[in-house]
Design a protein around this motif. Structure first.
Motif, PDB file in Angstrom:
ATOM      1  N   LYS A   1      -0.897  11.891   9.334  1.00 39.95           N
ATOM      2  CA  LYS A   1       0.007  11.896   8.184  1.00 39.95           C
ATOM      3  C   LYS A   1       1.156  10.913   8.389  1.00 39.95           C
ATOM      4  O   LYS A   1       1.501  10.556   9.511  1.00 39.95           O
ATOM      5  CB  LYS A   1       0.582  13.301   7.944  1.00 39.95           C
ATOM      6  CG  LYS A   1      -0.477  14.338   7.708  1.00 39.95           C
ATOM      7  CD  LYS A   1      -1.118  14.165   6.362  1.00 39.95           C
ATOM      8  CE  LYS A   1      -2.116  15.281   6.097  1.00 39.95           C
ATOM      9  NZ  LYS A   1      -3.117  14.934   5.160  1.00 39.95           N
ATOM     10  N   SER A   2       1.738  10.516   7.279  1.00 40.52           N
ATOM     11  CA  SER A   2       2.900   9.616   7.268  1.00 40.52           C
ATOM     12  C   SER A   2       2.594   8.267   7.890  1.00 40.52           C
ATOM     13  O   SER A   2       3.477   7.642   8.472  1.00 40.52           O
ATOM     14  CB  SER A   2       4.087  10.278   7.978  1.00 40.52           C
ATOM     15  OG  SER A   2       4.400  11.496   7.368  1.00 40.52           O
ATOM     16  N   GLY A   3       1.377   7.821   7.745  1.00 40.47           N
ATOM     17  CA  GLY A   3       1.016   6.521   8.275  1.00 40.47           C
ATOM     18  C   GLY A   3       1.262   5.419   7.273  1.00 40.47           C
ATOM     19  O   GLY A   3       1.595   5.665   6.111  1.00 40.47           O
TER      20      GLY A   3
ATOM     21  N   PHE B   1       0.848  -1.187   0.000  1.00 42.77           N
ATOM     22  CA  PHE B   1       0.000   0.000   0.000  1.00 42.77           C
ATOM     23  C   PHE B   1       0.884   1.238   0.000  1.00 42.77           C
ATOM     24  O   PHE B   1       1.667   1.447   0.930  1.00 42.77           O
ATOM     25  CB  PHE B   1      -0.891   0.031   1.245  1.00 42.77           C
ATOM     26  CG  PHE B   1      -1.829  -1.138   1.354  1.00 42.77           C
ATOM     27  CD1 PHE B   1      -3.062  -1.130   0.714  1.00 42.77           C
ATOM     28  CD2 PHE B   1      -1.487  -2.259   2.101  1.00 42.77           C
ATOM     29  CE1 PHE B   1      -3.927  -2.194   0.820  1.00 42.77           C
ATOM     30  CE2 PHE B   1      -2.355  -3.338   2.217  1.00 42.77           C
ATOM     31  CZ  PHE B   1      -3.575  -3.305   1.572  1.00 42.77           C
ATOM     32  N   SER B   2       0.744   2.081  -1.018  1.00 41.59           N
ATOM     33  CA  SER B   2       1.471   3.351  -1.073  1.00 41.59           C
ATOM     34  C   SER B   2       0.492   4.461  -0.706  1.00 41.59           C
ATOM     35  O   SER B   2      -0.571   4.587  -1.320  1.00 41.59           O
ATOM     36  CB  SER B   2       2.022   3.604  -2.476  1.00 41.59           C
ATOM     37  OG  SER B   2       3.002   2.643  -2.792  1.00 41.59           O
ATOM     38  N   PRO B   3       0.831   5.271   0.308  1.00 41.30           N
ATOM     39  CA  PRO B   3      -0.111   6.289   0.777  1.00 41.30           C
ATOM     40  C   PRO B   3      -0.382   7.372  -0.256  1.00 41.30           C
ATOM     41  O   PRO B   3       0.507   7.782  -1.001  1.00 41.30           O
ATOM     42  CB  PRO B   3       0.572   6.873   2.010  1.00 41.30           C
ATOM     43  CG  PRO B   3       1.996   6.474   1.932  1.00 41.30           C
ATOM     44  CD  PRO B   3       2.091   5.273   1.049  1.00 41.30           C
ATOM     45  N   ILE B   4      -1.622   7.808  -0.296  1.00 42.83           N
ATOM     46  CA  ILE B   4      -2.043   8.939  -1.121  1.00 42.83           C
ATOM     47  C   ILE B   4      -2.427  10.097  -0.198  1.00 42.83           C
ATOM     48  O   ILE B   4      -1.868  11.171  -0.278  1.00 42.83           O
ATOM     49  CB  ILE B   4      -3.217   8.579  -2.050  1.00 42.83           C
ATOM     50  CG1 ILE B   4      -2.796   7.478  -3.033  1.00 42.83           C
ATOM     51  CG2 ILE B   4      -3.713   9.818  -2.799  1.00 42.83           C
ATOM     52  CD1 ILE B   4      -3.946   6.898  -3.847  1.00 42.83           C
ATOM     53  N   ARG B   5      -3.414   9.856   0.697  1.00 44.45           N
ATOM     54  CA  ARG B   5      -3.799  10.887   1.667  1.00 44.45           C
ATOM     55  C   ARG B   5      -4.634  10.283   2.787  1.00 44.45           C
ATOM     56  O   ARG B   5      -5.189   9.202   2.633  1.00 44.45           O
ATOM     57  CB  ARG B   5      -4.530  12.042   1.007  1.00 44.45           C
ATOM     58  CG  ARG B   5      -6.000  11.836   0.744  1.00 44.45           C
ATOM     59  CD  ARG B   5      -6.736  13.114   0.336  1.00 44.45           C
ATOM     60  NE  ARG B   5      -6.074  13.832  -0.719  1.00 44.45           N
ATOM     61  CZ  ARG B   5      -6.334  13.709  -2.020  1.00 44.45           C
ATOM     62  NH1 ARG B   5      -7.269  12.872  -2.419  1.00 44.45           N
ATOM     63  NH2 ARG B   5      -5.693  14.402  -2.911  1.00 44.45           N
ATOM     64  N   GLU B   6      -4.713  11.026   3.886  1.00 43.16           N
ATOM     65  CA  GLU B   6      -5.535  10.661   5.022  1.00 43.16           C
ATOM     66  C   GLU B   6      -6.421  11.857   5.347  1.00 43.16           C
ATOM     67  O   GLU B   6      -6.020  12.998   5.144  1.00 43.16           O
ATOM     68  CB  GLU B   6      -4.682  10.343   6.261  1.00 43.16           C
ATOM     69  CG  GLU B   6      -3.639   9.284   6.049  1.00 43.16           C
ATOM     70  CD  GLU B   6      -2.341   9.816   5.435  1.00 43.16           C
ATOM     71  OE1 GLU B   6      -2.209  11.040   5.222  1.00 43.16           O
ATOM     72  OE2 GLU B   6      -1.466   9.002   5.153  1.00 43.16           O
TER      73      GLU B   6
ATOM     74  N   VAL C   1      -7.934   8.585  18.333  1.00 41.51           N
ATOM     75  CA  VAL C   1      -7.811   9.976  17.919  1.00 41.51           C
ATOM     76  C   VAL C   1      -6.359  10.411  18.095  1.00 41.51           C
ATOM     77  O   VAL C   1      -5.733  10.152  19.121  1.00 41.51           O
ATOM     78  CB  VAL C   1      -8.756  10.878  18.733  1.00 41.51           C
ATOM     79  CG1 VAL C   1      -8.575  12.336  18.365  1.00 41.51           C
ATOM     80  CG2 VAL C   1     -10.199  10.451  18.498  1.00 41.51           C
ATOM     81  N   GLN C   2      -5.821  11.053  17.062  1.00 45.58           N
ATOM     82  CA  GLN C   2      -4.429  11.494  17.042  1.00 45.58           C
ATOM     83  C   GLN C   2      -4.368  12.975  16.685  1.00 45.58           C
ATOM     84  O   GLN C   2      -5.310  13.516  16.103  1.00 45.58           O
ATOM     85  CB  GLN C   2      -3.638  10.721  15.975  1.00 45.58           C
ATOM     86  CG  GLN C   2      -3.661   9.232  16.132  1.00 45.58           C
ATOM     87  CD  GLN C   2      -2.828   8.775  17.302  1.00 45.58           C
ATOM     88  OE1 GLN C   2      -1.674   9.135  17.423  1.00 45.58           O
ATOM     89  NE2 GLN C   2      -3.431   8.005  18.180  1.00 45.58           N
TER      90      GLN C   2
ATOM     91  N   TYR D   1      -3.684   0.404  10.393  1.00 45.93           N
ATOM     92  CA  TYR D   1      -3.094   1.682   9.990  1.00 45.93           C
ATOM     93  C   TYR D   1      -2.262   2.166  11.158  1.00 45.93           C
ATOM     94  O   TYR D   1      -2.747   2.272  12.282  1.00 45.93           O
ATOM     95  CB  TYR D   1      -4.185   2.698   9.634  1.00 45.93           C
ATOM     96  CG  TYR D   1      -3.621   3.991   9.114  1.00 45.93           C
ATOM     97  CD1 TYR D   1      -3.017   4.039   7.858  1.00 45.93           C
ATOM     98  CD2 TYR D   1      -3.666   5.152   9.858  1.00 45.93           C
ATOM     99  CE1 TYR D   1      -2.482   5.219   7.366  1.00 45.93           C
ATOM    100  CE2 TYR D   1      -3.146   6.331   9.375  1.00 45.93           C
ATOM    101  CZ  TYR D   1      -2.558   6.363   8.136  1.00 45.93           C
ATOM    102  OH  TYR D   1      -2.018   7.526   7.645  1.00 45.93           O
ATOM    103  N   SER D   2      -0.979   2.409  10.890  1.00 50.39           N
ATOM    104  CA  SER D   2      -0.072   2.831  11.965  1.00 50.39           C
ATOM    105  C   SER D   2       0.613   4.143  11.614  1.00 50.39           C
ATOM    106  O   SER D   2       0.869   4.436  10.446  1.00 50.39           O
ATOM    107  CB  SER D   2       0.966   1.747  12.263  1.00 50.39           C
ATOM    108  OG  SER D   2       1.706   1.435  11.105  1.00 50.39           O
ATOM    109  N   VAL D   3       0.882   4.912  12.651  1.00 50.97           N
ATOM    110  CA  VAL D   3       1.620   6.163  12.541  1.00 50.97           C
ATOM    111  C   VAL D   3       2.773   6.067  13.524  1.00 50.97           C
ATOM    112  O   VAL D   3       2.569   5.726  14.701  1.00 50.97           O
ATOM    113  CB  VAL D   3       0.726   7.383  12.857  1.00 50.97           C
ATOM    114  CG1 VAL D   3       1.533   8.670  12.858  1.00 50.97           C
ATOM    115  CG2 VAL D   3      -0.427   7.474  11.874  1.00 50.97           C
ATOM    116  N   ASN D   4       3.970   6.331  13.050  1.00 52.26           N
ATOM    117  CA  ASN D   4       5.175   6.224  13.893  1.00 52.26           C
ATOM    118  C   ASN D   4       5.251   4.862  14.586  1.00 52.26           C
ATOM    119  O   ASN D   4       5.508   4.769  15.778  1.00 52.26           O
ATOM    120  CB  ASN D   4       5.221   7.353  14.923  1.00 52.26           C
ATOM    121  CG  ASN D   4       5.320   8.712  14.261  1.00 52.26           C
ATOM    122  OD1 ASN D   4       5.949   8.860  13.211  1.00 52.26           O
ATOM    123  ND2 ASN D   4       4.679   9.701  14.855  1.00 52.26           N
TER     124      ASN D   4
END
Length: 125
Positions: free
Chosen positions: A118-120, A39-44, A113-114, A75-78
């Protein structure tokens, strides 16, 4: 050789600028050395119902069509998993060696909630 395809509703409704962005992401990621699904990110984004929308370019680098039936997506962030959900999308079939944009919707109760989404990274488990 990997090909870019758009699902028919996307093909009809996508804005020219979004199409250009997806084509750019495809050109940058189509030659990944992989034999799996990437999966290549496009947007969140968060929509009016407080659902988390994660748009990605789904690369099916496998030799088999990809269907998502009871597919657990994280879906993960950092490196912290902030959303997870089982998806069943019987009408979505991504042929072998095809990349297709798609938006996965995580309802309000399926994500933490974050401050930023971005950058997930979206992963199939």
């Amino acid at each position: 050789m990997q090909q870019l395809q758009f699902e028919s509703s996307w093909d009809k409704q996508i804005a020219p600028q979004d199409r250009e962005n997806i084509e750019k992401i495809f050109k940058e990621t189509k030659d990944l050395n992989s034999s799996s699904v990437v999966f290549s990110p496009i947007r969140e984004a968060i929509n009016h119902r407080d659902a988390l929308l994660v748009s990605v370019l789904v690369h099916n680098f496998t030799e088999h069509p990809l269907t998502l039936i009871d597919a657990k997506l994280h879906y993960s962030v950092n490196n912290e998993v902030i959303a997870e959900k089982d998806f069943t999308l019987p009408d979505l079939v991504i042929p072998s060696q095809v990349s297709m944009p798609w938006t996965f919707i995580f309802p309000k109760d399926s994500y933490s909630v974050q401050n930023a989404f971005k950058s997930g990274r979206l992963e199939l488990r």
